[in-house]
Design a protein around this motif. Structure first.
Motif, short mmCIF file in Angstrom:
data_model
loop_
_atom_site.label_atom_id
_atom_site.label_comp_id
_atom_site.label_asym_id
_atom_site.label_seq_id
_atom_site.Cartn_x
_atom_site.Cartn_y
_atom_site.Cartn_z
N SER A 1 -8.34 -0.73 -0.49
CA SER A 1 -8.04 0.65 -0.10
C SER A 1 -8.28 0.55 1.37
CB SER A 1 -8.97 1.51 -0.78
OG SER A 1 -8.99 3.09 -0.26
N LYS A 2 -9.02 -0.12 1.95
CA LYS A 2 -9.19 -0.16 3.33
C LYS A 2 -7.98 -0.81 4.01
CE LYS A 2 -14.35 0.05 3.90
NZ LYS A 2 -15.56 -0.63 4.45
N ALA A 3 -7.98 -2.14 3.65
CA ALA A 3 -6.78 -2.62 3.99
C ALA A 3 -5.40 -1.86 4.21
CB ALA A 3 -6.33 -4.00 3.63
N LEU A 4 -5.20 -1.14 2.89
CA LEU A 4 -3.96 -0.48 2.79
C LEU A 4 -3.77 0.67 3.62
CD1 LEU A 4 -3.16 -0.99 -1.18
CD2 LEU A 4 -2.24 -2.10 0.64
N ASN A 5 -4.75 1.37 3.98
CA ASN A 5 -4.94 2.25 4.92
C ASN A 5 -5.42 2.21 6.24
OD1 ASN A 5 -4.73 4.70 2.90
ND2 ASN A 5 -6.13 3.66 1.72
N TYR A 6 -5.54 0.83 6.62
CA TYR A 6 -5.73 0.53 8.08
C TYR A 6 -7.04 1.08 8.32
CZ TYR A 6 -0.96 -1.28 8.13
OH TYR A 6 0.19 -2.01 7.95
N ALA A 7 -8.06 0.90 7.59
CA ALA A 7 -9.40 1.51 7.88
C ALA A 7 -9.98 0.16 8.58
CB ALA A 7 -9.99 2.12 6.70
N SER A 8 -11.27 0.62 9.01
CA SER A 8 -11.98 -0.32 9.89
C SER A 8 -12.91 -1.22 8.79
CB SER A 8 -12.98 0.13 10.84
OG SER A 8 -13.68 1.09 10.47
N GLY A 9 -13.35 -2.33 9.19
CA GLY A 9 -14.07 -3.16 8.32
C GLY A 9 -13.30 -4.27 7.55
N VAL A 10 -11.98 -4.41 7.85
CA VAL A 10 -11.35 -5.47 7.12
C VAL A 10 -10.42 -6.16 8.01
CG1 VAL A 10 -9.49 -5.93 5.57
CG2 VAL A 10 -10.89 -4.08 5.22
N SER A 11 -10.97 -7.52 8.16
CA SER A 11 -10.21 -8.56 9.33
C SER A 11 -8.92 -8.45 9.03
CB SER A 11 -10.90 -10.03 9.01
OG SER A 11 -10.48 -10.42 7.85
N GLU A 12 -8.04 -8.81 10.23
CA GLU A 12 -6.70 -9.04 10.03
C GLU A 12 -6.17 -9.89 9.21
OE1 GLU A 12 -2.72 -9.80 13.14
OE2 GLU A 12 -5.03 -9.83 13.87
N GLU A 13 -6.92 -10.85 8.83
CA GLU A 13 -6.56 -12.08 7.93
C GLU A 13 -6.51 -11.49 6.51
OE1 GLU A 13 -7.39 -16.61 7.26
OE2 GLU A 13 -8.97 -15.58 7.66
N THR A 14 -7.56 -10.87 6.27
CA THR A 14 -7.84 -10.23 5.02
C THR A 14 -6.77 -9.46 4.61
OG1 THR A 14 -10.13 -10.85 4.89
CG2 THR A 14 -9.38 -9.17 3.43
N ARG A 15 -6.36 -8.27 5.76
CA ARG A 15 -5.55 -7.28 5.36
C ARG A 15 -4.33 -7.83 5.29
NH1 ARG A 15 -6.52 -4.56 9.44
NH2 ARG A 15 -7.58 -2.56 8.55
N ASN A 16 -3.70 -8.95 5.94
CA ASN A 16 -2.45 -9.50 5.59
C ASN A 16 -2.47 -10.21 4.27
OD1 ASN A 16 -1.64 -8.83 8.27
ND2 ASN A 16 -2.02 -10.59 9.19
N LEU A 17 -3.39 -10.64 3.69
CA LEU A 17 -3.46 -11.12 2.29
C LEU A 17 -3.16 -10.20 1.29
CD1 LEU A 17 -3.78 -13.59 0.65
CD2 LEU A 17 -6.32 -13.55 0.70
N ILE A 18 -3.92 -9.15 1.62
CA ILE A 18 -3.90 -7.95 0.57
C ILE A 18 -2.33 -7.34 0.42
CG2 ILE A 18 -4.48 -5.55 0.33
CD1 ILE A 18 -7.43 -6.57 1.16
N LEU A 19 -1.94 -7.30 1.88
CA LEU A 19 -0.40 -6.71 1.91
C LEU A 19 0.56 -7.72 1.14
CD1 LEU A 19 -0.35 -5.31 5.51
CD2 LEU A 19 -0.13 -4.07 3.61
N SER A 20 0.35 -8.86 1.53
CA SER A 20 1.14 -9.98 0.73
C SER A 20 0.90 -9.91 -0.72
CB SER A 20 0.78 -11.33 1.36
OG SER A 20 1.04 -11.24 2.75
N THR A 21 -0.19 -9.73 -1.08
CA THR A 21 -0.34 -9.74 -2.86
C THR A 21 0.32 -8.33 -3.03
OG1 THR A 21 -2.41 -10.79 -2.28
CG2 THR A 21 -2.11 -9.77 -4.50
N ALA A 22 -0.19 -7.08 -2.45
CA ALA A 22 0.42 -6.01 -2.87
C ALA A 22 2.00 -6.13 -3.20
CB ALA A 22 0.10 -4.86 -1.85
N LYS A 23 2.83 -6.70 -2.17
CA LYS A 23 4.25 -6.74 -2.26
C LYS A 23 4.57 -7.58 -3.38
CE LYS A 23 8.10 -8.42 0.67
NZ LYS A 23 8.38 -8.86 2.14
N GLN A 24 3.92 -8.68 -3.55
CA GLN A 24 3.97 -9.66 -4.52
C GLN A 24 4.10 -9.22 -6.15
OE1 GLN A 24 2.41 -13.48 -4.29
NE2 GLN A 24 2.96 -14.19 -6.46
#
Length: 378
Positions: free
Chosen positions: A39-62
């Motif tokens: 949820s934090k990654a998809l909403n660009y909230a703090s507390g998530v590294s850029e690497e983790t956010r990119n991985l989550i976005l990639s997985t969400a897309k897939q």
């Protein structure tokens, strides 16, 4: 977490075979992380590294998650087939973050052993990630730490607040074995595993008072870590219960070298006229070091000064040291059980778990008050 393999496109289906919409929980389950991190990654909230956010976005897309924006679709980078391959051991890994000095501290060996035994039974590996925290600055994560392949983090030992914040930014579940004394006030939330400190220290002080000691000193750190604060409070409570006062001149606050410097600068061992008849130390390591120092200075233990420690390390038996036994393996087992529970229950309230079973171990370092010492201090 594990990496995304673009040839592993999976649609969420119900038992009847009908396609169901992908949810944030589906993404979290796929990556073995908490839904809160997704949820934090998809909403660009703090507390998530850029690497983790990119991985989550990639997985969400897939996985066909529908609630992502055009911008997020463009940012989502699906790794190649080669990049997506990871081993099964990578998929089930808990990282242990610890200070480098823990490698030479015998206190932690049973704790780590308890973690390994528990995690192995559940199919997880414990990845030891030692950090150099000698400088009061930031640190670099070790090369063997990869947030893509880690399911959670166990934080072991002494960490500064800014170090803890850095670890939290990884976006992984965290369990701490001990923590800073004001962690909750600083917003450094996590599950915490602790031993019981105050009551056993109070019992130890009562033992010395029963032997006739009326000047009982304290040596060690009294703040920073929660354990430091609680053992100090137990010392004060023990004196109060025995009808004794805390004498500032009888408290030696700090590390071993600082304590020795204070004793020597004030010539406290000269004829022992102004020195406590017993000294309780924060832990066994400090107690054994002080015993050696006293004996080298011609001060007999326990005839002239009684000494006690805390933790019941293996070295305390050879030193004949009175101490408090702590179930350290159970600390490690509980930390491992809790991080696995937290992975499966990311939304549950944080918990502080106390490991009971501390026991006073009486040995020769706290003999009864000697007539020789009583004469020397009269």
């Amino acid at each position: 977490m594990h990496s995304v393999n673009r040839n592993d496109k999976r649609d969420c289906q119900n038992p009847g075979g009908t396609k169901m919409r992908t949810t944030q929980q589906d993404i979290a389950d796929y990556l073995k992380i908490s839904r809160l991190t997704v949820s934090k990654a998809l909403n660009y909230a703090s507390g998530v590294s850029e690497e983790t956010r990119n991985l989550i976005l990639s997985t969400a897309k897939q996985l066909g998650y529908r609630h992502i924006s055009e911008r997020q679709m463009q940012e989502a980078e699906v790794p190649s087939e080669q990049e997506g391959k990871v081993t099964m051991s990578d998929l089930k890994q808990i990282c242990l973050f610890s200070n480098l000095n823990c490698t030479t501290d015998s206190y932690w060996a049973p704790v780590i052993s308890g973690m390994v035994r528990t995690l192995t039974k559940r199919g997880y590996n414990l990845n030891l990630c030692f950090l150099d925290l000698s400088e009061d600055t930031d640190f670099e994560f070790p090369i063997n730490f990869n947030p893509r392949t880690a399911s959670g983090i166990i934080q072991l030992g002494n960490f500064k607040k800014h170090h803890i914040r850095r670890i939290r930014e990884c976006g992984l579940p965290v369990v701490a074995v001990d923590t800073v004394e004001d962690a909750w006030a600083e917003g450094l939330y996590s599950d915490v595993i602790m031993g019981v400190n105050e009551e056993p220290m109070k019992v130890l002080i009562g033992h010395l008072a029963d032997l006739g000691h009326t000047r009982i000193g304290y040596a060690g750190a009294i703040n920073g870590q929660l354990t430091n604060k609680e053992r100090w409070q137990g010392y004060r409570r023990g004196l109060a219960a025995a009808g004794l006062n805390v004498g500032s001149e009888d408290c030696f606050i700090g590390e071993f070298q600082e304590i020795v410097q204070k004793i020597e600068a004030e010539e406290r061992l000269s004829h022992l006229k102004n020195f406590p008849t017993a000294v309780v130390c924060f832990n066994d390591v400090l107690a054994i070091s002080l015993m050696r120092y006293f004996r080298a200075a011609g001060v007999k233990v326990p005839e002239m000064v009684a000494v006690a420690g805390f933790d019941n390390l293996s070295e305390s038996l050879a030193a004949d040291l009175t101490t408090v036994s702590v179930n350290r393996e159970e600390l490690g087992m509980s930390a491992a059980e809790t991080i696995l529970w937290r992975i499966e229950n990311p939304e549950r309230p944080y918990r502080v778990i106390r490991i009971s079973g501390a026991e006073l171990i009486v040995r020769n370092s706290t003999g009864a008050n000697s007539p020789y010492r009583a004469l020397a201090t009269s």
